[in-house]
Motif scaffolding. Structure first.
Motif, PDB file in Angstrom:
ATOM      1  N   PHE A 124       0.834  -1.200   0.000  1.00  0.00           N
ATOM      2  CA  PHE A 124       0.000   0.000   0.000  1.00  0.00           C
ATOM      3  C   PHE A 124       0.876   1.260   0.000  1.00  0.00           C
ATOM      4  O   PHE A 124       1.902   1.321   0.689  1.00  0.00           O
ATOM      5  N   PRO A 125       0.500   2.292  -0.748  1.00  0.00           N
ATOM      6  CA  PRO A 125       1.307   3.526  -0.801  1.00  0.00           C
ATOM      7  C   PRO A 125       1.056   4.429   0.405  1.00  0.00           C
ATOM      8  O   PRO A 125       0.413   5.476   0.301  1.00  0.00           O
ATOM      9  N   TRP A 126       1.562   4.005   1.568  1.00  0.00           N
ATOM     10  CA  TRP A 126       1.333   4.790   2.787  1.00  0.00           C
ATOM     11  C   TRP A 126       1.867   6.219   2.623  1.00  0.00           C
ATOM     12  O   TRP A 126       1.241   7.169   3.071  1.00  0.00           O
ATOM     13  N   GLU A 127       3.015   6.337   1.995  1.00  0.00           N
ATOM     14  CA  GLU A 127       3.565   7.650   1.636  1.00  0.00           C
ATOM     15  C   GLU A 127       4.100   7.563   0.211  1.00  0.00           C
ATOM     16  O   GLU A 127       4.815   6.617  -0.132  1.00  0.00           O
ATOM     17  N   SER A 128       3.723   8.523  -0.603  1.00  0.00           N
ATOM     18  CA  SER A 128       4.259   8.563  -1.968  1.00  0.00           C
ATOM     19  C   SER A 128       4.484  10.021  -2.348  1.00  0.00           C
ATOM     20  O   SER A 128       3.818  10.921  -1.821  1.00  0.00           O
ATOM     21  N   THR A 129       5.419  10.230  -3.240  1.00  0.00           N
ATOM     22  CA  THR A 129       5.722  11.592  -3.676  1.00  0.00           C
ATOM     23  C   THR A 129       5.473  11.709  -5.169  1.00  0.00           C
ATOM     24  O   THR A 129       5.846  10.828  -5.944  1.00  0.00           O
ATOM     25  N   ARG A 130       4.798  12.772  -5.542  1.00  0.00           N
ATOM     26  CA  ARG A 130       4.518  13.036  -6.945  1.00  0.00           C
ATOM     27  C   ARG A 130       4.992  14.453  -7.281  1.00  0.00           C
ATOM     28  O   ARG A 130       5.193  15.281  -6.388  1.00  0.00           O
ATOM     29  N   VAL A 131       5.148  14.701  -8.558  1.00  0.00           N
ATOM     30  CA  VAL A 131       5.526  16.032  -9.002  1.00  0.00           C
ATOM     31  C   VAL A 131       4.257  16.849  -9.216  1.00  0.00           C
ATOM     32  O   VAL A 131       3.361  16.447  -9.956  1.00  0.00           O
ATOM     33  N   GLY A 132       4.163  17.974  -8.511  1.00  0.00           N
ATOM     34  CA  GLY A 132       2.982  18.816  -8.630  1.00  0.00           C
ATOM     35  C   GLY A 132       2.967  19.605  -9.924  1.00  0.00           C
ATOM     36  O   GLY A 132       3.938  19.619 -10.687  1.00  0.00           O
ATOM     37  N   ASN A 133       1.866  20.319 -10.176  1.00  0.00           N
ATOM     38  CA  ASN A 133       1.750  21.069 -11.428  1.00  0.00           C
ATOM     39  C   ASN A 133       2.673  22.291 -11.461  1.00  0.00           C
ATOM     40  O   ASN A 133       2.866  22.893 -12.511  1.00  0.00           O
ATOM     41  N   LEU A 134       3.254  22.647 -10.306  1.00  0.00           N
ATOM     42  CA  LEU A 134       4.220  23.738 -10.276  1.00  0.00           C
ATOM     43  C   LEU A 134       5.649  23.219 -10.441  1.00  0.00           C
ATOM     44  O   LEU A 134       6.616  23.991 -10.369  1.00  0.00           O
ATOM     45  N   GLY A 135       5.763  21.911 -10.613  1.00  0.00           N
ATOM     46  CA  GLY A 135       7.087  21.320 -10.798  1.00  0.00           C
ATOM     47  C   GLY A 135       7.799  20.987  -9.512  1.00  0.00           C
ATOM     48  O   GLY A 135       8.941  20.519  -9.527  1.00  0.00           O
ATOM     49  N   THR A 136       7.154  21.229  -8.364  1.00  0.00           N
ATOM     50  CA  THR A 136       7.758  20.929  -7.069  1.00  0.00           C
ATOM     51  C   THR A 136       7.134  19.664  -6.500  1.00  0.00           C
ATOM     52  O   THR A 136       5.980  19.316  -6.816  1.00  0.00           O
ATOM     53  N   PRO A 137       7.851  18.941  -5.629  1.00  0.00           N
ATOM     54  CA  PRO A 137       7.332  17.665  -5.123  1.00  0.00           C
ATOM     55  C   PRO A 137       6.209  17.850  -4.096  1.00  0.00           C
ATOM     56  O   PRO A 137       6.195  18.819  -3.333  1.00  0.00           O
ATOM     57  N   VAL A 138       5.280  16.894  -4.115  1.00  0.00           N
ATOM     58  CA  VAL A 138       4.193  16.830  -3.139  1.00  0.00           C
ATOM     59  C   VAL A 138       4.179  15.422  -2.556  1.00  0.00           C
ATOM     60  O   VAL A 138       4.121  14.439  -3.301  1.00  0.00           O
TER      61      VAL A 138
END
Length: 481
Positions: A124-138
């Protein structure tokens, strides 16, 4: 060995009840009292919620890593697997489920759920990081929803408890379980296994009580989420309370599911399948497909084959391995089913097997004769209302479009099947019927896949990653690029 109990499982130990009232556990077969347990009051619920609240707000469980919680539930799973026979026997005793069904589903299926949720939790993805639409990580986190009130029904008590308790625990929640008053005995065994597995104090608390005390639990300000399985009427009331409080809620409710028999179906295989999908657990199942849809061209053949098969089913002592249909859980349920059988005749439907009256050879017990109605119109109450007993309605249809229309002409949308020699044609029907679960030439529950209903059959899903996600809140953490 006595099965009587005198305490509730609260805060990691056995707590004396606030009051002195007792609930009698009555065998639906013998009509004799087989055990007594304390009847919970609002004060007992308050103590259980307080323990769960402390365990969530201050205790280690929500702060453990997912891997640490998984290890504890793995221990619980092993202990549970070793007691499956005992669990099955308890459920047969307290609610009358045939021992064949108890040993097939009432005990093994809850254990299979534990194992399935463990597999899901590991990935399960308890914590995951994606690239936001501003180009910074979320960072996106799944955090536990909090204190969960788990309210199961009496028909498949462990099955419906596990679908709530295990994902809640894996997510880091704490839980208060309110078992149905008809079926408390299995939860005492479950509590012992949780304690032995090392689940910390207050993480799971169990108080058996009736509907009024259950409403106190639902509305309790210390509860963050309610997970309920039961009648649609009760579900509406729970949803209203949770809506007022903006409390998270998931509801697995009733059904009036349809099995569509296409003309090219293997009739022998279909009838054998329908005996299970329509009459599992003596018809006391929310997914029971009690509307059998047959084409006008093939109608008489299907009616005759179904009547012959259902009429030959063994009705009797649920402890007998040969029994296929056991008693209803309580006298009120027996009377309810008998009223629907009488109503079906008043509405103009024709009984082709069964009918009111005790099954042959039985003098005691809350039994109902398995009954098949023919000449049923889908507008009849026996075709629209959930009976929750071994009563089937065979409804004619003109063509496939008409069959789909009839299947969808229901307030419910929980389950269904189509029986056909052409799997692609079956898939086409499956896509068109508005139900949360569906089978082509079979019906089962795969615990890796979401389970739940459309329309009045509920809100939310159990099982699968989707079921685990029901016990989490999503948090977005914005990070500097």
């Amino acid at each position: 060995m006595t099965l009587d109990r005198d305490a509730f499982y609260i805060d990691g130990g056995w707590a004396a009840p606030v009051g002195s009232n007792l609930l009698q556990v009555v065998s639906p077969h013998s009509e004799e009292v087989v055990a007594t347990v304390p009847e919970g009051s609002a004060g007992d619920i308050d103590a259980a919620v307080a323990a769960a609240r402390r365990a969530f707000d201050e205790g280690p469980w929500p702060r453990m890593s997912p891997a640490e919680r998984i290890a504890v539930i793995e221990a619980f799973s092993g202990l549970y697997a070793a007691r499956l026979g005992e669990m099955a026997d308890l459920i047969t005793l307290e609610m009358g489920s045939p021992t064949s069904f108890s040993n097939l589903a009432q005990a093994p299926a809850p254990w299979m759920q534990i194992e399935a949720f463990l597999t899901i939790a590991r990935e399960f993805p308890w914590e995951s990081t994606r690239v936001g639409n501003l180009g910074t990580p979320v960072m996106v986190r799944h955090e536990p929803v909090g204190v969960v009130a788990a309210i199961p029904p009496w028909n498949v008590p462990q099955f419906t408890i596990m679908s709530k308790v295990v994902p809640a625990l894996l997510a880091g929640c704490t839980v208060v379980v309110k078992p149905a008053p008809e079926t408390p005995l299995d939860t005492y065994l479950m509590a012992e296994l949780l304690q032995e597995a090392g689940v910390p104090a207050g993480v799971v608390n169990i108080v058996t009580a009736g509907r009024e005390v259950g409403e106190h639990l639902v509305s309790h300000p210390g509860v963050d989420k309610v997970a309920f399985t039961g009648s649609t009427a009760a579900g509406r009331k729970i949803a209203a309370i949770c809506g007022q409080q903006l409390k998270r809620v998931s509801l697995e409710l009733g059904g009036k599911s349809a099995a569509i028999v296409l003309d090219d179906a293997d009739l022998a295989k279909t009838i054998e399948g329908l005996k299970f999908t329509a009459l599992m657990n003596s018809g006391q199942a929310c997914v029971a497909q009690t509307r059998i849809l047959a084409s006008r061209a093939n109608y008489a053949t299907v009616v005759d084959a179904l009547a012959q098969a259902v009429g030959a089913m063994v009705v009797g002592d649920p402890a007998d391995p040969a029994t296929e249909i056991g008693p209803m859980v309580a006298q009120r349920q027996q009377e309810r089913v008998e009223k629907y059988i009488a109503l079906g005749q008043e509405e103009g439907a024709r009984i082709v097997t069964g009918g009111n009256g005790m099954p042959e050879g039985l003098d005691t017990g809350w039994y109902v004769r398995p009954t098949v109605f023919a000449d049923v119109d889908n507008s009849m109450r026996i075709a629209q209302e959930e009976i929750f007993g071994p009563v089937l309605s065979v409804i004619p249809y003109d063509d496939v479009d008409d069959a789909v229309r009839i299947a969808n002409d229901s307030d419910y949308g929980l389950a269904g099947t189509v029986w056909t020699g052409d799997q692609e044609a079956g898939l086409d029907v499956a896509r068109r019927v508005r139900a949360g679960t569906y089978g082509v030439n079979t019906y089962t529950m795969d615990f890796a896949a979401p389970f739940g209903g459309f329309k009045a059959s509920g809100i939310g899903r159990e099982f699968g990653a989707e079921g685990l996600g029901q016990y989490t809140e999503l948090k977005s953490v914005y990070l500097e690029g």
